[in-house]
Motif scaffolding. Structure first.
Motif, mmCIF file in Angstrom:
data_model
loop_
_atom_site.group_PDB
_atom_site.id
_atom_site.type_symbol
_atom_site.label_atom_id
_atom_site.label_comp_id
_atom_site.label_asym_id
_atom_site.label_seq_id
_atom_site.Cartn_x
_atom_site.Cartn_y
_atom_site.Cartn_z
ATOM 1 N N LEU A 150 -1.155 7.283 -4.081
ATOM 2 C CA LEU A 150 -0.180 8.251 -3.566
ATOM 3 C C LEU A 150 -0.467 8.612 -2.114
ATOM 4 N N LEU A 151 -1.726 8.570 -1.718
ATOM 5 C CA LEU A 151 -2.083 8.900 -0.333
ATOM 6 C C LEU A 151 -1.499 7.917 0.670
ATOM 7 N N THR A 152 -1.151 6.709 0.235
ATOM 8 C CA THR A 152 -0.618 5.712 1.165
ATOM 9 C C THR A 152 0.871 5.885 1.419
ATOM 10 N N SER A 153 1.473 6.909 0.858
ATOM 11 C CA SER A 153 2.916 7.095 0.980
ATOM 12 C C SER A 153 3.378 7.134 2.436
ATOM 13 N N ARG A 154 4.577 6.629 2.650
ATOM 14 C CA ARG A 154 5.167 6.674 4.003
ATOM 15 C C ARG A 154 5.706 8.061 4.339
ATOM 16 N N SER A 155 5.963 8.890 3.326
ATOM 17 C CA SER A 155 6.472 10.233 3.590
ATOM 18 C C SER A 155 5.910 11.209 2.570
ATOM 19 N N GLU A 167 -2.914 23.133 6.630
ATOM 20 C CA GLU A 167 -4.074 22.687 5.853
ATOM 21 C C GLU A 167 -3.785 21.367 5.140
ATOM 22 N N LEU A 168 -2.608 21.278 4.502
ATOM 23 C CA LEU A 168 -2.271 20.080 3.748
ATOM 24 C C LEU A 168 -2.155 18.854 4.646
ATOM 25 N N VAL A 169 -1.484 19.006 5.786
ATOM 26 C CA VAL A 169 -1.328 17.872 6.698
ATOM 27 C C VAL A 169 -2.693 17.386 7.176
ATOM 28 N N THR A 170 -3.545 18.327 7.549
ATOM 29 C CA THR A 170 -4.888 17.956 8.025
ATOM 30 C C THR A 170 -5.680 17.253 6.931
ATOM 31 N N GLU A 171 -5.616 17.779 5.707
ATOM 32 C CA GLU A 171 -6.378 17.196 4.597
ATOM 33 C C GLU A 171 -5.847 15.815 4.215
ATOM 34 N N ILE A 172 -4.521 15.674 4.188
ATOM 35 C CA ILE A 172 -3.937 14.379 3.827
ATOM 36 C C ILE A 172 -4.311 13.321 4.863
ATOM 37 N N LYS A 173 -4.221 13.670 6.135
ATOM 38 C CA LYS A 173 -4.590 12.718 7.183
ATOM 39 C C LYS A 173 -6.067 12.328 7.068
ATOM 40 N N ALA A 174 -6.915 13.295 6.786
ATOM 41 C CA ALA A 174 -8.349 13.012 6.675
ATOM 42 C C ALA A 174 -8.622 12.077 5.496
ATOM 43 N N ARG A 175 -7.957 12.303 4.373
ATOM 44 C CA ARG A 175 -8.180 11.465 3.196
ATOM 45 C C ARG A 175 -7.580 10.071 3.375
ATOM 46 N N ARG A 176 -6.526 9.948 4.158
ATOM 47 C CA ARG A 176 -5.936 8.640 4.427
ATOM 48 C C ARG A 176 -6.802 7.794 5.356
ATOM 49 N N SER A 177 -7.674 8.440 6.110
ATOM 50 C CA SER A 177 -8.432 7.715 7.140
ATOM 51 C C SER A 177 -9.341 6.649 6.540
ATOM 52 N N GLY A 178 -9.724 6.800 5.271
ATOM 53 C CA GLY A 178 -10.588 5.814 4.654
ATOM 54 C C GLY A 178 -9.845 4.689 3.973
ATOM 55 N N LEU A 179 -8.515 4.698 4.056
ATOM 56 C CA LEU A 179 -7.698 3.677 3.405
ATOM 57 C C LEU A 179 -7.115 2.724 4.439
ATOM 58 N N SER A 180 -6.730 1.548 3.977
ATOM 59 C CA SER A 180 -6.106 0.569 4.863
ATOM 60 C C SER A 180 -5.061 -0.207 4.091
ATOM 61 N N THR A 181 -4.264 -0.958 4.800
ATOM 62 C CA THR A 181 -3.240 -1.795 4.183
ATOM 63 C C THR A 181 -3.917 -2.991 3.498
ATOM 64 N N PRO A 182 -3.181 -3.699 2.627
ATOM 65 C CA PRO A 182 -3.790 -4.846 1.933
ATOM 66 C C PRO A 182 -4.386 -5.898 2.863
ATOM 67 N N ASP A 183 -3.843 -6.004 4.085
ATOM 68 C CA ASP A 183 -4.386 -6.998 5.018
ATOM 69 C C ASP A 183 -5.493 -6.414 5.908
ATOM 70 N N GLY A 184 -5.913 -5.188 5.591
ATOM 71 C CA GLY A 184 -7.026 -4.596 6.325
ATOM 72 C C GLY A 184 -6.638 -3.776 7.528
ATOM 73 N N GLY A 185 -5.339 -3.642 7.796
ATOM 74 C CA GLY A 185 -4.891 -2.865 8.943
ATOM 75 C C GLY A 185 -4.833 -1.375 8.651
ATOM 76 N N HIS A 186 -4.532 -0.600 9.687
ATOM 77 C CA HIS A 186 -4.414 0.845 9.537
ATOM 78 C C HIS A 186 -3.088 1.185 8.859
ATOM 79 N N LEU A 187 -3.110 2.248 8.054
ATOM 80 C CA LEU A 187 -1.866 2.728 7.449
ATOM 81 C C LEU A 187 -0.955 3.274 8.538
ATOM 82 N N PRO A 188 0.356 3.067 8.437
ATOM 83 C CA PRO A 188 1.266 3.626 9.440
ATOM 84 C C PRO A 188 1.278 5.148 9.380
ATOM 85 N N LYS A 189 1.646 5.752 10.473
ATOM 86 C CA LYS A 189 1.713 7.211 10.537
ATOM 87 C C LYS A 189 2.721 7.720 9.510
#
Length: 429
Positions: A150-155, A167-189
């Motif tokens: 769910l953290l990888t959601s586009r919206s 608080e939520l925006v900051t926490e969600i961004k922080a938790r997304r930072s450890g994830l990547s796309t299947p090809d190893g790239g960064h998740l889109p904003k």
């Protein structure tokens, strides 16, 4: 597709391992998520004035209706791209779980047998004003409740106070930072859509509101909530109807307070439709592949002004690359947006119960933006989504037409949207 049902935290973590994108430590991949809401799931009881009988055990809550809005435009298998969370108490009615499973979404149902499901009472007076109170303790969702999938959601749809939103925006961004796309790239904003809670739409909270705007993409109060921030009623003093001028004036004030920010305001105004407002500005055009960038000598970009200093680039400021690359032809002007989008239903007889219409609108809006639609078209998606939510008490009925196509209340969503788009006279992006 049956909803994901986790019996305890360890089960949840085990299931997560099967449904997550690639992280730093594994190579798994799953389907993409376009929309996630942190709105709550509530089971509603609704009481009307006699002789209308009450209704019980109705799907409700901001989470349910916003998920519905995204789901309306997501027939299977795209329905998997809609994510939401339900905390299932010991009193959860089986018919509701069966109904939810027919939507085939990526809903996360978490059994909590030690508690009752969040329930709400809704009452209406002779003027159709709605009163609400919780009948059981509510269980608020946090960023920690979001699985890696769910953290990888586009919206993300957030319904909360200004401080809670930050608080939520900051926490969600922080938790997304450890994830990547299947090809190893960064998740889109991700796109953050914020729905302020009515109780804190007051002049005292206006500063907190403006401090939140730089962190989000869309703020969407209804007309009354927007007026509340401004200390106004938002109504025309002569007619008692929603004042479109008051809506436009309040949006102008909010945008004027943050002239360099790129957020948009989407005001939900009942039978008046919705008003869209976004600041304009300058942005860099996409440069054709293979076209070289032009550079100014660094001596002309730093220090005092020179006879041939590029003043346009100088004041564009942020459009310059750090190394001093400037291309005048790459700069275009975004005129911004100021537009009313009408409500889909123009006949009041079509509106049976407006409960959840605003949340459903935002689900449709969010999933459209996540799929690359313009703000205007996304608002049209939202208006069509809301039209299905208000045609009955509770949620619309999912069915099939004679050709096996998906219908809601016997209508195909794409056909209703095409009709509405033609009414608005704009083309698809």
């Amino acid at each position: 597709m049956r909803p994901k049902i986790y019996t305890d935290q360890s089960d949840s973590q085990a299931m997560d391992a099967q449904h997550v994108p690639k992280t730093e430590n594994d190579d798994n991949a799953s389907h993409e998520i376009d929309f996630v809401t942190l709105g709550m799931f509530i089971i509603d009881d609704i009481e009307y004035l006699p002789p209308t009988p009450p209704v019980r055990d109705i799907l409700g809550g901001a989470g349910t209706y916003s998920a519905l809005g995204a789901r309306l435009f997501s027939p299977p298998p795209l329905s998997n791209s809609v994510g939401w969370i339900i905390d299932k108490g010991s009193d959860f009615p089986q018919p509701l779980e069966d109904l939810i499973s027919t939507w085939e979404t990526s809903v996360l149902i978490r059994p909590t047998p030690e508690r009752l499901t969040t329930r709400g009472w809704n009452g209406y007076d002779e003027h159709q004003n709605r009163a609400f109170r919780y009948m059981t303790p509510k269980k608020r969702l946090t960023a920690e409740d979001l699985t890696p999938e769910l953290l990888t959601s586009r919206s993300f749809h957030l319904i909360c106070s200004p401080n809670r939103c930050r608080e939520l925006v900051t926490e969600i961004k922080a938790r997304r930072s450890g994830l990547s796309t299947p090809d190893g790239g960064h998740l889109p904003k991700p796109i953050f859509i914020w729905e302020p809670v009515p109780d804190l739409c007051t002049p005292d909270e206006l500063l907190n509101c403006t401090n939140t705007l730089p962190l989000i993409d869309i703020i969407s109060p209804n007309h009354s909530e927007l007026a509340g921030f401004m200390g106004d009623s938002g109504l025309d003093p002569e007619t008692g109807e929603i004042s479109t001028k008051a809506v436009e004036r309040a949006c102008e004030q909010l945008l004027g307070s943050m002239p360099l920010q790129s957020f948009a305001i989407v005001v939900r105004a009942g039978e008046k439709g919705c008003y869209l407002a976004r600041n304009g500005g300058r942005k860099r055009k996409a440069r054709p592949a293979g076209q070289p960038r032009t550079k100014k000598a660094s001596a002309l970009l730093h220090g005092g002004l020179q006879p041939d200093t590029d003043m346009e680039a100088l004041f564009a400021g942020l459009l310059q690359d750090p190394e001093g690359t400037i291309a005048r032809e790459e700069i275009e002007v975004d005129p911004g947006v100021e537009r009313w989008i009408p409500a889909y239903h123009t006949d009041p007889e079509k509106v049976v119960d407006p409960t959840g219409g605003g949340n459903t609108f935002l689900g449709g809006l969010a999933v459209a933006l996540a799929r690359g639609k313009s703000l205007e078209e996304a608002a049209a998606w939202g208006s069509v989504a809301a039209s299905f939510a208000i045609e009955q008490v509770g949620t619309p009925v999912l069915g099939k037409d004679k050709d096996g196509g998906e219908t809601w209340n016997g209508v195909k969503v794409d056909e209703r949207f095409e009709e509405f788009k033609n009414r608005l006279a704009f083309s698809e992006r």
